[in-house]
Motif scaffolding. Structure first.
Motif, PDB file in Angstrom:
ATOM      1  N   ILE A 294       0.809  -1.225   0.000  1.00  0.00           N
ATOM      2  CA  ILE A 294       0.000   0.000   0.000  1.00  0.00           C
ATOM      3  C   ILE A 294       0.840   1.273   0.000  1.00  0.00           C
ATOM      4  O   ILE A 294       0.276   2.367   0.027  1.00  0.00           O
ATOM      5  N   SER A 295       2.146   1.149  -0.017  1.00  0.00           N
ATOM      6  CA  SER A 295       2.990   2.341   0.097  1.00  0.00           C
ATOM      7  C   SER A 295       2.732   3.339  -1.040  1.00  0.00           C
ATOM      8  O   SER A 295       2.573   4.549  -0.793  1.00  0.00           O
ATOM      9  N   CYS A 298      -0.883   4.811  -0.896  1.00  0.00           N
ATOM     10  CA  CYS A 298      -0.967   5.750   0.223  1.00  0.00           C
ATOM     11  C   CYS A 298      -0.330   7.098  -0.155  1.00  0.00           C
ATOM     12  O   CYS A 298      -0.830   8.158   0.245  1.00  0.00           O
ATOM     13  N   PHE A 332      -6.056   8.752   7.451  1.00  0.00           N
ATOM     14  CA  PHE A 332      -5.994   9.815   6.461  1.00  0.00           C
ATOM     15  C   PHE A 332      -7.119  10.804   6.750  1.00  0.00           C
ATOM     16  O   PHE A 332      -8.259  10.395   7.022  1.00  0.00           O
ATOM     17  N   ILE A 366     -10.105   3.243   2.843  1.00  0.00           N
ATOM     18  CA  ILE A 366      -8.701   3.594   2.599  1.00  0.00           C
ATOM     19  C   ILE A 366      -8.179   4.523   3.696  1.00  0.00           C
ATOM     20  O   ILE A 366      -6.982   4.529   4.002  1.00  0.00           O
ATOM     21  N   ASP A 367      -9.096   5.296   4.304  1.00  0.00           N
ATOM     22  CA  ASP A 367      -8.665   6.222   5.364  1.00  0.00           C
ATOM     23  C   ASP A 367      -8.074   5.496   6.561  1.00  0.00           C
ATOM     24  O   ASP A 367      -7.359   6.084   7.371  1.00  0.00           O
ATOM     25  N   LEU A 369      -5.887   2.991   6.379  1.00  0.00           N
ATOM     26  CA  LEU A 369      -4.600   2.357   6.063  1.00  0.00           C
ATOM     27  C   LEU A 369      -3.430   2.803   6.947  1.00  0.00           C
ATOM     28  O   LEU A 369      -2.576   1.973   7.280  1.00  0.00           O
ATOM     29  N   PRO A 370      -3.343   4.094   7.341  1.00  0.00           N
ATOM     30  CA  PRO A 370      -2.220   4.460   8.219  1.00  0.00           C
ATOM     31  C   PRO A 370      -2.203   3.723   9.553  1.00  0.00           C
ATOM     32  O   PRO A 370      -1.180   3.715  10.247  1.00  0.00           O
TER      33      PRO A 370
END
Length: 469
Positions: A294-295, A298, A332, A366-367, A369-370
């Motif tokens: 995912i780098s 992201c 995110f 997706i928000d 992912l961090p």
């Protein structure tokens, strides 16, 4: 009292440990010989260490507990897990002792695959043989239940419906009919399995007609139970206390010893001992490949957020984590303005604060992912109860029963509640109660397979779930 509660090794258990040891050593020897490599003392030492490590972990997992209280699927999964951890520890020891050059990859890899297959086949075969013999009254044991209640009936149904346990239910006994017949109804006394009172049961046990006795009296009847146990001291029957511990809403129960005092856990995290290592290794093994994948996405999301609206790319918020300790969760940023932490209204449908990019990343999760960085740092787990804002915890811990028990484990990126539809906005207290109910179910029933099931269900939920705004 010292050592009062301890595992009991039967002759059958000893035989199984012996055969398991032979299979582990035999698999290595056969694989080694097929590679036509000269046998060295280090090979013998490797086998001995692997056996010690395997049996130590097997004891922790309860691999050799009675089959009468375990299933073949669970046992097979435990065998694979125990063997995997044994080899991981073996390789780690080789690294510490700088002996990895003696670990031949082709042999170790084949050994990793072949050994659990052989062990599982052997254990399944032995179970089948045992089951075959038990249903024909070989190695079967007669069971009587002292006390007539709903718990007794549940216990009897369990015995009758699980023929593989090799237990034969002989009937109920209850001494209350001697002094106060009103405590048992007429229908109770006419039950075909109601056989008599305590004296009758003692006589049966003295004659050797009863092998196992379960006492199901209420726990507050301590003095009466002590009298009953003394009565059975003149018999050779195995006596057990059965109690409806479910009434205590046990979170993760286990027996332990505190000095010389036996204790039962009521509220406890399932991640203690080996399970704690298991969960952490699981998180790291899943987290690192995901972060690599995912780098680039992201980076694209971060640029999109920055271009659409001013403010930081990463949104940090205080949440309660393991043991109720606060930590900063990373996401995110999906809104135009960062919420005031003293008053954090949950996002709602068509919320004007959400940006265009924010709506997309929230809809697709997706928000979140961090948060894999939170996992890598050890503050979170991939699977676990979702952490709530501190202000929400302050509110719901007062009105939702057992709410804070969610924090006996690390919070997760996804969880059992989320894949069952309880994610996103919780408009009512009832919805929060259901979310907590699912979270506690996960804590009670945690296993690696359960985590993998949730992980696969999460992908489907991210695509089709409509409750995220």
């Amino acid at each position: 009292m010292n050592g009062l509660l301890r595992p009991h090794m039967t002759k059958l258990t000893a035989i199984f440990q012996l055969v398991d040891g032979i299979l582990i050593a035999g698999c290595y020897a056969i694989i080694h010989s097929n590679h036509r490599i000269v046998w060295q003392d280090k090979d013998t030492l490797l086998i001995l260490i692997s056996l010690v490590v395997f049996f130590v972990i097997a004891k922790k997992y309860g691999l050799y507990r009675s089959w009468r209280i375990s299933t073949v699927v669970k046992e097979s999964f435990n065998i694979c897990t125990i063997w995997l951890y044994s080899l991981i520890i073996l390789v780690f020891l080789g690294y510490l002792l700088q002996q990895l050059q003696y670990f031949r990859p082709q042999i170790i890899f084949t050994w990793l695959i072949a050994t659990p297959i052989c062990l599982c086949v052997w254990h399944v075969f032995a179970r089948k043989v045992s089951h075959f013999l038990r249903i024909r009254n070989f190695n079967s044991r007669s069971v009587a239940i002292l006390g007539y209640s709903e718990l007794s009936k549940r216990l009897a149904n369990t015995v009758n419906n699980a023929t593989w346990m090799g237990l034969h239910f002989c009937g109920y006994y209850d001494d209350r009919i001697c002094s106060d017949g009103s405590r048992l109804t007429k229908d109770d006394l006419e039950d075909e399995f109601f056989k008599g009172n305590l004296d009758d049961l003692v006589k049966m046990a003295r004659l050797g007609d009863i092998d196992i006795i379960y006492i199901t009296f209420p726990i507050f009847a301590e003095k009466r139970i002590q009298e009953i146990i003394r009565a059975f001291c003149d018999t050779t029957a195995n006596v057990y206390l059965a109690h409806d511990f479910d009434s205590y809403n046990i979170l993760s129960g286990r027996w332990d010893m505190l000095g010389e005092v036996p204790i039962l856990s009521i509220h406890e995290s399932p991640f203690h001992g080996v399970n704690d290592w298991t969960k952490r290794i699981e998180d790291i093994l899943i987290c690192i490949p995901i972060l690599m994948l995912i780098s680039i996405p992201c980076l694209i999301v971060a640029i999109s957020i920055k271009l659409e609206s001013p403010g930081p790319v990463i949104f940090k918020q205080r949440r309660y984590g393991l043991n109720g300790k606060e930590f900063s969760i990373w996401k995110f940023r999906s809104m135009k303005h960062i919420e005031n932490e003293t008053n954090v209204p949950q996002a709602t449908k068509d919320d004007p604060r959400i940006t265009k990019v924010g709506r997309f990343i929230r809809k697709t999760s997706i928000d979140e992912l961090p948060q894999f960085l939170n996992v890598l740092s050890g503050k979170m787990s991939i699977i676990g109860p979702r952490p709530h804002a501190v202000v929400h915890n302050t509110k719901y811990r007062k009105i939702v029963d057992r709410y804070m028990l969610r924090h006996t484990v690390k919070p997760g990126i996804t969880g059992w509640a989320q894949v069952n539809g309880f994610r996103g906005e919780t408009q009512t207290t009832d919805k929060m109660k259901k979310r907590v109910e699912f979270d506690l179910f996960y804590i009670r029933n945690w296993s690696l397979l359960f985590d993998l099931k949730i992980l696969f269900m999460t992908f489907k939920a991210c695509i089709f779930n409509k409750n995220v705004y």
